[in-house]
Design an enzyme around this catalytic site. Structure first.
Site, PDB file in Angstrom:
ATOM      1  N   HIS A  97       0.844  -1.199   0.000  1.00 28.16           N
ATOM      2  CA  HIS A  97       0.000   0.000   0.000  1.00 28.16           C
ATOM      3  C   HIS A  97       0.875   1.244   0.000  1.00 28.16           C
ATOM      4  CE1 HIS A  97      -3.402   2.602   0.528  1.00 28.16           C
ATOM      5  NE2 HIS A  97      -2.862   3.129   1.609  1.00 28.16           N
ATOM      6  N   SER A  98       0.615   2.164  -0.923  1.00 27.60           N
ATOM      7  CA  SER A  98       1.326   3.436  -1.033  1.00 27.60           C
ATOM      8  C   SER A  98       2.827   3.170  -1.246  1.00 27.60           C
ATOM      9  CB  SER A  98       1.036   4.294   0.202  1.00 27.60           C
ATOM     10  OG  SER A  98       1.390   5.642  -0.010  1.00 27.60           O
ATOM     11  N   MET A  99       3.698   3.615  -0.357  1.00 28.57           N
ATOM     12  CA  MET A  99       5.112   3.309  -0.503  1.00 28.57           C
ATOM     13  C   MET A  99       5.334   1.808  -0.631  1.00 28.57           C
ATOM     14  SD  MET A  99       8.381   4.073   2.053  1.00 28.57           S
ATOM     15  CE  MET A  99       8.032   2.701   3.162  1.00 28.57           C
TER      16      MET A  99
END
Length: 255
Positions: A97-99
């Site tokens: 998720h995200s990074m």
């Protein structure tokens, strides 16, 4: 089926909240910037025993609080890949998720380059494609500016942002993670063979539909995009739907 190796390095980096040694596939979950392994514990419980979830714990937080943070994606990916390299007894999938989505991509590249079996699927959540950039400089801001950005994204633990003592503990990890992801640049010419599923919230300020669809350019395999109601942390409110999505996608894993 056997349990994953329990070396000191493995135990430092990986948390298995719900061991499922008889699972058909393992899912490695990589948190967002400033996030921790515990973010994925509900996913671990929900997918067991069909899927064994390995939640990655980054340094500079929780039980690794006294360790220095890592401020670049290649080092992050190298260290995590080295720990996961012993997992060769059953298929492996990656969810970031995200990074964490970028880390999942870089780890998958390392698996491929090392001649190891490709992930059965890469789930890229809440993140634009590796080749899509924005002029973000949050890591260079004041603590107040970093906190303002975290509030804008609607993180899962808003109470932490109102506690000065907790902020003092978590901000170093947040800042090092933001430094890593904001300085990251994709190396052109590299492409995965595994299928990619991009998953986003329809009102996420950090990734547009077009930026998410660009993940298709990073694999020679199949690509699909799933959009749920919500912001950057859409997966908190949509947890059950995301779990169903993962479960169905991994129901018949192949190497």
């Amino acid at each position: 089926m056997t349990a994953p190796p329990r070396t000191a390095a493995f135990d430092k980096w990986v948390t298995i909240a719900t061991p499922s040694p008889q699972s058909a596939v393992r899912l490695v979950c990589l948190p967002h910037a400033g996030g921790s392994a515990s973010f994925f514990f509900p996913v671990s419980r929900a997918l067991a025993p069909r899927v064994e979830v390995l939640a990655v714990q980054y340094p500079a937080r929780q039980q690794r609080l006294r360790e220095p943070g890592i401020d670049n994606i290649p080092e992050y990916a190298d260290q995590i890949f080295a720990v996961l390299a012993e997992l060769d007894d059953k298929p492996l999938a990656l969810f970031g998720h995200s990074m964490g989505a970028i880390l999942a991509y870089e780890i998958a590249l390392r698996m491929q380059q090392a001649g190891r079996p490709a992930p059965v699927r890469l789930f890229a959540s809440g993140r634009r494609a590796p080749s899509r950039y924005r002029a973000d400089r949050i890591h260079e801001g004041t603590d107040a500016q970093v906190v303002a950005e975290l509030k804008r994204l609607g993180g899962p633990n808003p109470a932490l942002l109102a506690d000065p003592e907790m902020l003092e503990l978590i901000l170093p990890a947040v800042r090092s993670d933001y430094t890593a992801i904001e300085r990251y640049r994709h190396e052109p010419g590299r492409k995965l063979d595994c299928p990619i599923t991009a998953v986003i919230g329809d009102s996420d300020p950090r990734v547009s539909d077009d930026e998410a669809r660009a993940w298709a350019d990073h694999t020679a395999g199949t690509f699909d995009l799933k959009t749920f109601p919500g912001d950057h942390f859409y997966l908190v409110g949509q947890a059950q739907n995301v779990i169903v999505l993962i479960d169905r996608a991994l129901a018949t894993p192949t190497r």
